[in-house]
Design a protein around this motif. Structure first.
Motif, mmCIF file in Angstrom:
data_model
loop_
_atom_site.group_PDB
_atom_site.id
_atom_site.type_symbol
_atom_site.label_atom_id
_atom_site.label_comp_id
_atom_site.label_asym_id
_atom_site.label_seq_id
_atom_site.Cartn_x
_atom_site.Cartn_y
_atom_site.Cartn_z
ATOM 1 N N LEU A 160 45.731 16.495 -33.149
ATOM 2 C CA LEU A 160 45.668 16.514 -31.625
ATOM 3 C C LEU A 160 46.043 17.590 -31.141
ATOM 4 O O LEU A 160 47.352 18.214 -31.703
ATOM 5 C CB LEU A 160 46.053 15.194 -31.026
ATOM 6 C CG LEU A 160 45.371 13.889 -31.402
ATOM 7 C CD1 LEU A 160 46.090 12.514 -31.353
ATOM 8 C CD2 LEU A 160 43.951 14.040 -30.563
ATOM 9 N N LYS A 161 45.440 17.973 -30.030
ATOM 10 C CA LYS A 161 45.752 19.394 -29.148
ATOM 11 C C LYS A 161 46.162 18.894 -27.587
ATOM 12 O O LYS A 161 45.450 17.888 -27.245
ATOM 13 C CB LYS A 161 44.631 20.253 -29.185
ATOM 14 C CG LYS A 161 44.202 20.568 -30.462
ATOM 15 C CD LYS A 161 43.025 21.500 -30.459
ATOM 16 C CE LYS A 161 42.337 22.083 -31.769
ATOM 17 N NZ LYS A 161 41.269 22.831 -31.816
ATOM 18 N N PRO A 162 46.846 19.478 -27.026
ATOM 19 C CA PRO A 162 47.036 19.185 -25.580
ATOM 20 C C PRO A 162 45.879 18.982 -25.000
ATOM 21 O O PRO A 162 45.870 18.284 -23.827
ATOM 22 C CB PRO A 162 48.160 20.350 -25.101
ATOM 23 C CG PRO A 162 48.747 20.750 -26.620
ATOM 24 C CD PRO A 162 47.715 20.617 -27.373
ATOM 25 N N GLU A 163 45.069 19.896 -25.164
ATOM 26 C CA GLU A 163 43.673 19.793 -24.340
ATOM 27 C C GLU A 163 42.921 18.295 -24.584
ATOM 28 O O GLU A 163 41.966 18.076 -24.083
ATOM 29 C CB GLU A 163 42.787 21.144 -24.629
ATOM 30 C CG GLU A 163 42.517 21.057 -25.898
ATOM 31 C CD GLU A 163 43.457 22.531 -26.725
ATOM 32 O OE1 GLU A 163 44.806 22.275 -26.416
ATOM 33 O OE2 GLU A 163 42.921 23.270 -27.361
ATOM 34 N N ASP A 164 43.393 17.537 -25.650
ATOM 35 C CA ASP A 164 42.858 16.390 -25.946
ATOM 36 C C ASP A 164 43.359 15.336 -24.830
ATOM 37 O O ASP A 164 42.927 14.141 -24.882
ATOM 38 C CB ASP A 164 43.128 15.882 -27.390
ATOM 39 C CG ASP A 164 42.408 16.776 -28.416
ATOM 40 O OD1 ASP A 164 43.030 17.200 -29.379
ATOM 41 O OD2 ASP A 164 41.164 17.188 -28.118
ATOM 42 N N THR A 165 44.307 15.582 -24.067
ATOM 43 C CA THR A 165 44.832 14.691 -23.234
ATOM 44 C C THR A 165 43.794 14.447 -22.106
ATOM 45 O O THR A 165 43.274 15.032 -21.445
ATOM 46 C CB THR A 165 45.734 15.280 -22.368
ATOM 47 O OG1 THR A 165 47.201 15.620 -23.573
ATOM 48 C CG2 THR A 165 46.610 14.484 -21.416
ATOM 49 N N ALA A 166 43.586 12.981 -21.959
ATOM 50 C CA ALA A 166 42.747 12.367 -21.287
ATOM 51 C C ALA A 166 42.840 10.990 -21.115
ATOM 52 O O ALA A 166 43.470 10.283 -22.053
ATOM 53 C CB ALA A 166 41.247 12.779 -21.595
ATOM 54 N N VAL A 167 42.158 10.025 -20.381
ATOM 55 C CA VAL A 167 41.821 8.982 -20.536
ATOM 56 C C VAL A 167 40.755 8.730 -21.295
ATOM 57 O O VAL A 167 39.597 9.095 -21.205
ATOM 58 C CB VAL A 167 41.567 8.082 -19.149
ATOM 59 C CG1 VAL A 167 41.321 6.812 -19.418
ATOM 60 C CG2 VAL A 167 42.788 8.394 -18.349
ATOM 61 N N TYR A 168 40.676 7.941 -22.372
ATOM 62 C CA TYR A 168 39.556 7.617 -23.380
ATOM 63 C C TYR A 168 38.721 6.236 -23.065
ATOM 64 O O TYR A 168 39.565 5.256 -22.904
ATOM 65 C CB TYR A 168 40.069 7.590 -24.794
ATOM 66 C CG TYR A 168 40.244 9.153 -25.229
ATOM 67 C CD1 TYR A 168 41.342 9.875 -24.528
ATOM 68 C CD2 TYR A 168 39.725 9.675 -25.993
ATOM 69 C CE1 TYR A 168 41.647 10.953 -25.144
ATOM 70 C CE2 TYR A 168 39.695 11.007 -26.436
ATOM 71 C CZ TYR A 168 40.755 11.727 -25.834
ATOM 72 O OH TYR A 168 41.061 12.836 -26.231
ATOM 73 N N TYR A 169 37.590 6.204 -22.995
ATOM 74 C CA TYR A 169 36.684 5.035 -22.512
ATOM 75 C C TYR A 169 35.885 4.790 -23.942
ATOM 76 O O TYR A 169 35.201 5.614 -24.248
ATOM 77 C CB TYR A 169 35.810 5.289 -21.454
ATOM 78 C CG TYR A 169 36.696 5.555 -20.277
ATOM 79 C CD1 TYR A 169 37.197 6.792 -19.789
ATOM 80 C CD2 TYR A 169 37.287 4.465 -19.246
ATOM 81 C CE1 TYR A 169 37.809 7.121 -18.496
ATOM 82 C CE2 TYR A 169 37.903 4.707 -18.206
ATOM 83 C CZ TYR A 169 38.235 6.020 -17.943
ATOM 84 O OH TYR A 169 39.047 6.323 -16.703
ATOM 85 N N CYS A 170 35.606 3.547 -24.195
ATOM 86 C CA CYS A 170 34.726 3.063 -25.010
ATOM 87 C C CYS A 170 33.387 2.644 -23.931
ATOM 88 O O CYS A 170 33.753 1.939 -23.070
ATOM 89 C CB CYS A 170 35.021 2.106 -25.887
ATOM 90 S SG CYS A 170 35.463 0.295 -25.650
#
Length: 127
Positions: A86-96
């Motif tokens: 994982l990278k800092p740019e993967d920071t997000a809200v993840y939705y299915c």
């Protein structure tokens, strides 16, 4: 109709891993193609990965290919997103999301191809 609940998000250091889960309630989970999207602050929700109805075909966005893997367990009414390196740019809200569209081989990559959405789970990757 299906209700979706995501879990597994949290705070992780760069280089670490997380496995997100999305469990569906209601009937007919195996009749839905499933997908994962993410939305970072100030950005639009974007496609990450999709899996077809019986789980034998997947599609992952090129920029996360090799790091993210989508899978599903129809016996458990659950879809997973394994995220490695994982990278800092993967920071997000993840939705299915679940889609009733298309045939059994359908893999949706656009938001408008999905009919139901979960509430999201926050993933934060620190440096």
């Amino acid at each position: 109709q299906v209700q979706l609940v995501e879990s597994g998000g949290g705070l992780v250091q760069a280089g670490g891993s997380l496995r997100l889960s999305c469990t569906a309630s209601g009937r007919g989970f195996s009749s839905y193609a499933m997908g994962w999207f993410r939305q970072a602050p100030g950005k639009e929700r974007e496609f990450e990965a999709a899996v077809n109805r019986n789980g034998d075909s997947t599609h992952v966005r090129d920029s996360v290919k090799g790091r993210f893997t989508i899978s599903r367990d129809n016996a458990k009414n659950t879809v997973y997103l394994q995220m490695n390196s994982l990278k800092p740019e993967d920071t997000a809200v993840y939705y299915c999301a679940a889609s009733a569209k298309g045939s059994y081989s359908f893999l949706g990559v656009r938001r408008d191809e999905y009919d139901y959405w979960g509430q999201g789970t926050q993933v934060t990757v620190s440096t």
